[in-house]
Design an enzyme around this catalytic site. Structure first.
Site, PDB file in Angstrom:
ATOM      1  N   LEU A  31     -21.869   2.984  91.193  1.00 45.58           N
ATOM      2  CA  LEU A  31     -23.182   2.507  91.987  1.00 45.58           C
ATOM      3  C   LEU A  31     -23.336   3.798  93.148  1.00 45.58           C
ATOM      4  O   LEU A  31     -22.126   3.685  94.027  1.00 45.58           O
ATOM      5  CB  LEU A  31     -23.112   1.185  92.774  1.00 45.58           C
ATOM      6  CG  LEU A  31     -23.198   0.012  91.628  1.00 45.58           C
ATOM      7  CD1 LEU A  31     -22.556  -1.216  92.215  1.00 45.58           C
ATOM      8  CD2 LEU A  31     -24.347  -0.181  91.168  1.00 45.58           C
ATOM      9  N   ASP A  32     -24.042   4.298  93.076  1.00 43.91           N
ATOM     10  CA  ASP A  32     -24.424   5.338  94.279  1.00 43.91           C
ATOM     11  C   ASP A  32     -24.892   4.230  95.426  1.00 43.91           C
ATOM     12  O   ASP A  32     -25.197   2.975  95.380  1.00 43.91           O
ATOM     13  CB  ASP A  32     -25.672   6.072  94.167  1.00 43.91           C
ATOM     14  CG  ASP A  32     -26.089   6.970  95.538  1.00 43.91           C
ATOM     15  OD1 ASP A  32     -25.425   7.572  95.922  1.00 43.91           O
ATOM     16  OD2 ASP A  32     -27.362   6.782  95.681  1.00 43.91           O
ATOM     17  N   LYS A  33     -24.558   4.828  96.981  1.00 45.47           N
ATOM     18  CA  LYS A  33     -24.873   3.701  97.942  1.00 45.47           C
ATOM     19  C   LYS A  33     -26.346   4.124  98.368  1.00 45.47           C
ATOM     20  O   LYS A  33     -27.202   3.148  98.469  1.00 45.47           O
ATOM     21  CB  LYS A  33     -23.989   4.125  99.039  1.00 45.47           C
ATOM     22  CG  LYS A  33     -24.014   3.520 100.370  1.00 45.47           C
ATOM     23  CD  LYS A  33     -23.329   3.551 101.340  1.00 45.47           C
ATOM     24  CE  LYS A  33     -23.248   4.854 102.010  1.00 45.47           C
ATOM     25  NZ  LYS A  33     -24.291   4.928 102.854  1.00 45.47           N
ATOM     26  N   THR A  34     -26.652   5.218  99.069  1.00 43.17           N
ATOM     27  CA  THR A  34     -28.096   5.171  99.672  1.00 43.17           C
ATOM     28  C   THR A  34     -29.012   5.227  98.533  1.00 43.17           C
ATOM     29  O   THR A  34     -29.237   6.034  97.680  1.00 43.17           O
ATOM     30  CB  THR A  34     -28.152   6.587 100.604  1.00 43.17           C
ATOM     31  OG1 THR A  34     -26.912   6.693 101.177  1.00 43.17           O
ATOM     32  CG2 THR A  34     -29.264   6.837 101.371  1.00 43.17           C
ATOM     33  N   VAL A  91     -25.391   4.440  88.394  1.00 48.89           N
ATOM     34  CA  VAL A  91     -26.716   4.043  88.853  1.00 48.89           C
ATOM     35  C   VAL A  91     -26.829   4.832  90.222  1.00 48.89           C
ATOM     36  O   VAL A  91     -26.035   4.898  91.075  1.00 48.89           O
ATOM     37  CB  VAL A  91     -26.685   2.512  89.297  1.00 48.89           C
ATOM     38  CG1 VAL A  91     -28.108   1.997  89.629  1.00 48.89           C
ATOM     39  CG2 VAL A  91     -25.962   1.764  88.065  1.00 48.89           C
TER      40      VAL A  91
END
Length: 638
Positions: free
Chosen positions: A332-335, A527
């Site tokens: 999972l990407d954060k921003t 993602v």
């Protein structure tokens, strides 16, 4: 309601499986010729049973003629299969029917013919319902559109709308474009696009989607995307692609169907050699049915992709649906993925006596051309302070690290601590709580001096924590990947409950991380939403892009979450797994039924009529099992 021009051009045609295509030509309904043929066979069977006309002692003219005429579709398809060198159930059924006629089982031949014809009609109706459930989406675009042009309200054809037009949607009307509300206030039913059960209130500035229904007040919408470029258009394309593509499991189903036919014929030959019983031999050929997996597999895939689309996720083909079902690790990407991507400035820290306005002025010049969410926070604060926004003379960006610009001969750097160290800075502000509560610290330099730092924090999406928890309950490993500082990434990861949090990654490092997991035989879903996520999205087994993300991310991805809602990802993963489970149920069920049926027939426990009933019943059972994934009409219409 008449369909729109887009709908007329994009009615999907099922060629995902030859079997489905052959059986689904009449998917819109039952043709009279088929019903008449079945009735003819039934009446002929009754005539043979009551011996209404038997001019020859051992030959039934009615039985032979009715079997050949009524079974013409079966014989025709069998002949085509011989020409194409394909082994199918129609070919084995033809052998069984001709064998029954040869030994004088005329009534049996007619009953079997009637069973098969009725099964094909029922199968065609079932497959047709699958297509109609998907094609119901095509009725959600109006044929004509009301627009405001040159201070006049006019009604034009849907294909004449242009980007930038002001579209007026009255209560009860369907939205024809993707756009932004320019005026008005209403509630919009968008379950068919995003899967949201309740109508969503729309006010000025809100995004609306083509194919959704305006419920209460009139809306004025600025058209931003038309036709195939809309979210609705992408759903139609996803369904088209799903029907045209062939997932690996589908190819396996086709091969297994062929093997089952060979198995039935081989078992029949062995039965005849051992028992010399022609009736048992014919029963062996008849009882084996592979149509349930040949037709059921593409139907399950189509239904799963259609259901995912109704729930708010576009899957670009059966290949990616199958890969999604096998995923064991979600990155999972954060921003913009776990957060809204609209961070806000918490604090501006000065170095060497520089003031807040001076620090923000330099930062706004550097971030003027940047697309990064942190840059937007800087520009928003600059606008609040009424700072003059100036274009830099030169601009360069290092994704995930920072930007470097020149303005009036002076160099300005804005970025992470590592970015400044890479540009030769030795003395930087001490870290002041960097990473606590997910705060990112961005440093600003001008003329070789550190002016200060800007502390920025993003807001987690409300559904993110529950989505991560749900994925972990499904047995998936969750990993947070970010270009942000490790302390920030660790803090956010702790709040979310992910298994692992890795920060300070450049785009190529994210892609390398994905590659290393795949080398270890992990099935990886990535993602993300930004340009810097594109390499990792491509490298992953399944790339998943947020609908609010960049065009590059969406083009690189295999799955698109329409509403940027992570709970839709969880639902999509569940749908993919259900699809795989249903296909495997059909596989195992067909093998068990065929194996037991062939064994019983070979030992004389099944006569040809009972064998035909088992064949048809099992085939329809497995096809109906596949329809469990199809979205119901009530779900399509909300």
């Amino acid at each position: 309601m008449s369909t729109s021009p887009l709908a007329e051009k994009n009615v999907p045609k099922a060629n995902a499986s030859d079997h489905v295509a052959d059986r689904g030509e009449h998917a819109g309904g039952v043709e009279w010729a088929e019903l008449i043929r079945i009735a003819f066979v039934v009446l002929a069977a009754a005539a043979v049973w009551f011996r209404l006309w038997e001019p020859f002692p051992r030959i039934s003219v009615i039985g032979i003629a009715a079997t050949l005429i009524g079974g013409y579709p079966i014989f025709k398809e069998a002949f085509e299969n011989i020409v194409e060198r394909k082994m199918t159930m129609e070919l084995s059924m033809t052998i069984a029917l001709l064998s029954a006629l040869a030994i004088g089982e005329f009534f049996t031949a007619l009953v079997i013919t009637g069973f098969v014809l009725a099964a094909e009609v029922l199968e065609g109706l079932t497959v047709g319902r699958g297509r109609r459930a998907i094609q119901d989406l095509l009725n959600f675009l109006p044929r004509t559109v009301t627009v405001s042009r040159n201070a006049q309200v006019v009604e034009i054809a849907a294909d004449q709308v242009k980007v930038g037009d002001t579209v007026i949607v009255k209560p009860g009307g369907h939205v024809p474009v993707d756009g932004v509300v320019l005026g008005g206030r209403s509630f919009v039913e968008q379950a068919a696009i995003t899967g949201e059960a309740m109508p969503v209130e729309k006010v000025v500035g809100d995004v609306v989607y083509a194919g959704t229904m305006n419920q209460s007040g009139a809306l004025e919408i600025t058209a931003q995307k038309l036709g195939r470029d809309t979210t609705f258009g992408r759903i139609v394309e996803a369904v088209e692609r799903a029907e045209k593509s062939r997932a690996p499991i589908q190819k396996t189903a086709d091969r297994l169907a062929g093997y089952l036919v060979y198995f039935a014929l081989g078992a029949a030959i062995l039965t005849f050699i051992i028992t010399h019983n022609v009736r048992s031999t014919i029963s062996v050929v008849i009882v084996a049915g592979a149509c349930g997996i040949a037709a059921g597999t593409p139907l399950a895939i189509l239904g799963a992709i259609g259901r995912a689309a109704h729930q708010g996720a576009i899957i670009k083909g059966g290949l990616y649906l199958e890969a999604l079902a096998a995923v064991d690790t979600v990155l999972l990407d954060k921003t913009g993925t776990l957060t809204f991507g609209t961070p806000q400035i918490r604090e501006v820290i000065s170095a060497n006596g520089f003031g807040e306005r001076q620090i923000l002025t330099a930062a706004s010049i550097a971030e003027r051309k940047s697309e990064h969410p942190l840059a937007k926070a800087v520009m928003a604060r600059a606008a609040e302070l009424a700072l003059t926004l100036v274009e830099p003379d030169e601009f360069s960006s290092t994704p995930g690290r920072g930007v470097r610009v020149r303005h009036q001969g002076e160099e300005i750097l804005v970025g992470s601590r590592a970015f400044l160290l890479a540009h030769g800075f030795k003395r930087i502000l001490p870290i002041d709580g960097n990473g606590a509560d997910g705060v990112s610290e961005v440093y600003v330099t001008q003329r070789g001096q550190v002016l200060g730092s800007i502390r920025i924090a993003d807001v987690l999406r409300p559904e993110a924590k529950n989505a991560v928890a749900a994925m972990r309950q499904m047995g998936l490993k969750t990993v947070l990947l970010s270009g942000d500082a490790q302390a920030v990434t660790t803090s956010v990861g702790r709040d979310l409950g992910v298994d692992e949090a890795v920060g300070e990654l450049l785009p190529e490092q994210k892609a390398k991380y994905v590659s290393e997991l795949r080398v270890k035989n992990h099935k990886v879903a990535m993602v993300g939403d930004g340009i810097n996520d594109a390499p990792a999205l491509v490298e992953a087994d399944v790339g998943i892009a947020m609908g609010s993300g960049t065009d590059v991310a969406r083009e690189s991805a295999d799955v698109i979450l329409i509403g940027s809602d992570l709970s839709k990802l969880v639902e999509t993963l569940r749908v993919a797994r259900r699809c795989r489970g249903i296909v495997m149920q059909n596989f195992v069920g067909t093998l068990v039924v065929d194996s037991v049926g062939v064994g019983l027939a070979a030992f004389g426990f099944l006569n040809p009529l009972l064998a035909a009933f088992i064949h048809v019943a099992s085939e329809l059972t497995f096809i109906l099992n596949s329809t469990r994934l199809l979205p119901r009409s009530s779900e399509v219409r909300g």
